[in-house]
Enzyme design. Structure first.
Site, PDB file in Angstrom:
ATOM      1  N   ASP A  67       0.814  -1.215   0.000  1.00  0.00           N
ATOM      2  CA  ASP A  67       0.000   0.000   0.000  1.00  0.00           C
ATOM      3  C   ASP A  67       0.846   1.264   0.000  1.00  0.00           C
ATOM      4  O   ASP A  67       2.052   1.231   0.239  1.00  0.00           O
ATOM      5  CB  ASP A  67      -0.964  -0.011   1.196  1.00  0.00           C
ATOM      6  CG  ASP A  67      -0.312  -0.552   2.480  1.00  0.00           C
ATOM      7  OD1 ASP A  67       0.925  -0.586   2.550  1.00  0.00           O
ATOM      8  OD2 ASP A  67      -1.056  -0.934   3.388  1.00  0.00           O
ATOM      9  N   ASN A 135      -7.309  -2.988  14.538  1.00  0.00           N
ATOM     10  CA  ASN A 135      -8.720  -3.267  14.240  1.00  0.00           C
ATOM     11  C   ASN A 135      -8.884  -4.461  13.286  1.00  0.00           C
ATOM     12  O   ASN A 135      -9.962  -4.685  12.741  1.00  0.00           O
ATOM     13  CB  ASN A 135      -9.396  -2.021  13.636  1.00  0.00           C
ATOM     14  CG  ASN A 135      -8.790  -1.614  12.298  1.00  0.00           C
ATOM     15  OD1 ASN A 135      -7.843  -2.239  11.813  1.00  0.00           O
ATOM     16  ND2 ASN A 135      -9.323  -0.585  11.679  1.00  0.00           N
ATOM     17  N   HIS A 137      -7.228  -4.918  10.407  1.00  0.00           N
ATOM     18  CA  HIS A 137      -6.982  -4.677   8.980  1.00  0.00           C
ATOM     19  C   HIS A 137      -5.689  -5.357   8.524  1.00  0.00           C
ATOM     20  O   HIS A 137      -4.777  -5.594   9.320  1.00  0.00           O
ATOM     21  CB  HIS A 137      -6.997  -3.176   8.633  1.00  0.00           C
ATOM     22  CG  HIS A 137      -5.807  -2.384   9.079  1.00  0.00           C
ATOM     23  ND1 HIS A 137      -5.911  -1.161   9.710  1.00  0.00           N
ATOM     24  CD2 HIS A 137      -4.473  -2.608   8.969  1.00  0.00           C
ATOM     25  CE1 HIS A 137      -4.710  -0.681   9.963  1.00  0.00           C
ATOM     26  NE2 HIS A 137      -3.808  -1.538   9.526  1.00  0.00           N
ATOM     27  N   GLU A 142      -9.686  -2.102   5.490  1.00  0.00           N
ATOM     28  CA  GLU A 142     -10.314  -1.842   6.790  1.00  0.00           C
ATOM     29  C   GLU A 142     -11.529  -2.750   6.972  1.00  0.00           C
ATOM     30  O   GLU A 142     -12.027  -3.337   6.001  1.00  0.00           O
ATOM     31  CB  GLU A 142     -10.744  -0.367   6.842  1.00  0.00           C
ATOM     32  CG  GLU A 142      -9.589   0.633   6.671  1.00  0.00           C
ATOM     33  CD  GLU A 142      -8.737   0.813   7.926  1.00  0.00           C
ATOM     34  OE1 GLU A 142      -8.815  -0.026   8.844  1.00  0.00           O
ATOM     35  OE2 GLU A 142      -7.980   1.790   7.980  1.00  0.00           O
TER      36      GLU A 142
HETATM   37  C1  F6R Z   1       1.618  -1.678   6.090  1.00  0.00           C
HETATM   38  C2  F6R Z   1       0.259  -2.161   6.218  1.00  0.00           C
HETATM   39  C3  F6R Z   1      -0.507  -2.135   7.493  1.00  0.00           C
HETATM   40  C4  F6R Z   1       0.334  -2.527   8.700  1.00  0.00           C
HETATM   41  C5  F6R Z   1      -0.528  -2.497   9.967  1.00  0.00           C
HETATM   42  C6  F6R Z   1       0.304  -2.720  11.213  1.00  0.00           C
HETATM   43  O1  F6R Z   1       2.072  -1.783   4.759  1.00  0.00           O
HETATM   44  O2  F6R Z   1      -0.273  -2.548   5.242  1.00  0.00           O
HETATM   45  O3  F6R Z   1      -1.600  -3.007   7.393  1.00  0.00           O
HETATM   46  O4  F6R Z   1       0.873  -3.786   8.510  1.00  0.00           O
HETATM   47  O5  F6R Z   1      -1.176  -1.264  10.082  1.00  0.00           O
HETATM   48  O6  F6R Z   1       1.155  -1.640  11.381  1.00  0.00           O
HETATM   49  P1  F6R Z   1       2.363  -1.677  12.416  1.00  0.00           P
HETATM   50  O7  F6R Z   1       3.302  -2.708  11.931  1.00  0.00           O
HETATM   51  O8  F6R Z   1       2.964  -0.299  12.359  1.00  0.00           O
HETATM   52  O9  F6R Z   1       1.759  -2.006  13.735  1.00  0.00           O
END
Ligand code: F6R
Length: 241
Positions: A67, A135, A137, A142
């Site tokens: 992303d 959450n 995701h 989401e």
């Molecule tokens: C990052 C991504 C997000 C993260 C998730 C966890 O490319 O796609 O889904 O993997 O938000 O983020 P962290 O690792 O910062 O807790």
């Protein structure tokens, strides 16, 4: 889903290197699906160290990232393109021309989503690395995202904006939209490696591993993948053991 619980973040990052390295050693021109965020930083540091010390080579590897924030240029220091260059790509011998991520500045966002999905059709991930949001995701899919989604633009939820604001000067600076690989694009990967650490992820990990498979918990779709491994620390695993 195979679940490996280890003591702490360092042990998680060491195990993750083992799994990632095995893919690259077996197939030097593998397609690696990569993620950003805090979770994979230890793995990326290990990959850099291992590349330098043991010569594991990424010269023929191609990468696809999950992303990118909509509106951020690849040189913006909070863009995921910048994150990947500074936290991984510049430390290993990957050819930057073989690295792929959505173009945050694309004028026609729909067209960019279509381009990225078609690129992914031609680049099945040999391994897709994932973190998980508090959450539930995965990537920026989401809660409520359709299981058959492909690359699309998302409005980030307040909880994700809050989680990510720690990396920006102020919460108002966090972009409100992002490009993300869809759940269908992720599920096409041959192998999936999910990493999770810290107590803040315990509920999301429970939903992913033991909860009902539902679009309300995007990560729960991973229960349907034939080769998905979760490596998590004891704190993140506290509700599944
Ligand atoms: C990052 C991504 C997000 C993260 C998730 C966890 O490319 O796609 O889904 O993997 O938000 O983020 P962290 O690792 O910062 O807790």
């Amino acid at each position: 889903m195979k679940v490996i619980v280890v003591k702490d973040y360092d042990a998680m990052s060491a195990k993750a290197l083992e799994i990632m390295k095995a893919v690259v050693v077996e197939k030097p021109n593998a397609v690696l699906g990569l993620a950003t965020g805090s979770t994979p930083l230890g793995l990326y540091a290990n990959m850099i160290k291992d590349c330098k010390e043991n010569g594991t080579s990424y010269k023929k590897v191609r990468t696809v990232n999950l992303d990118e924030y909509a509106g951020l240029d690849k040189n913006h220091n909070q863009s995921y393109a910048y994150f990947m260059r500074t936290n991984l790509f510049e430390g290993i011998d990957v050819d930057l021309a073989n690295t792929n991520i959505e173009d945050g500045t694309a004028k026609d966002r729909e067209k960019e989503c279509e381009r990225y999905s078609r690129l992914l059709d031609d680049m099945q991930q040999d391994i897709q690395l994932l973190g998980i949001g508090s959450n539930g995701h995965i990537a920026f899919n989401e809660p409520g995202t359709a299981f058959d989604s492909e690359t699309h633009i998302v409005d980030l939820t307040e909880s994700t904006i809050k989680d990510n604001s720690r990396l920006f000067e102020k919460i108002e600076d966090v972009p409100r939209q992002a490009f993300t690989m869809g759940l269908k694009n992720i599920m096409r990967a041959k192998k999936i490696l999910v990493l999770a650490n810290g107590a803040g992820k315990a509920n999301a990990v429970y939903g992913m591993v033991k909860g009902r498979v539902t679009e309300s918990v995007p990560a729960s779709i991973l229960q349907l993948h034939p080769d998905c491994t979760l490596v998590c620390d004891e704190a993140a695993a506290s509700k599944i053991v």
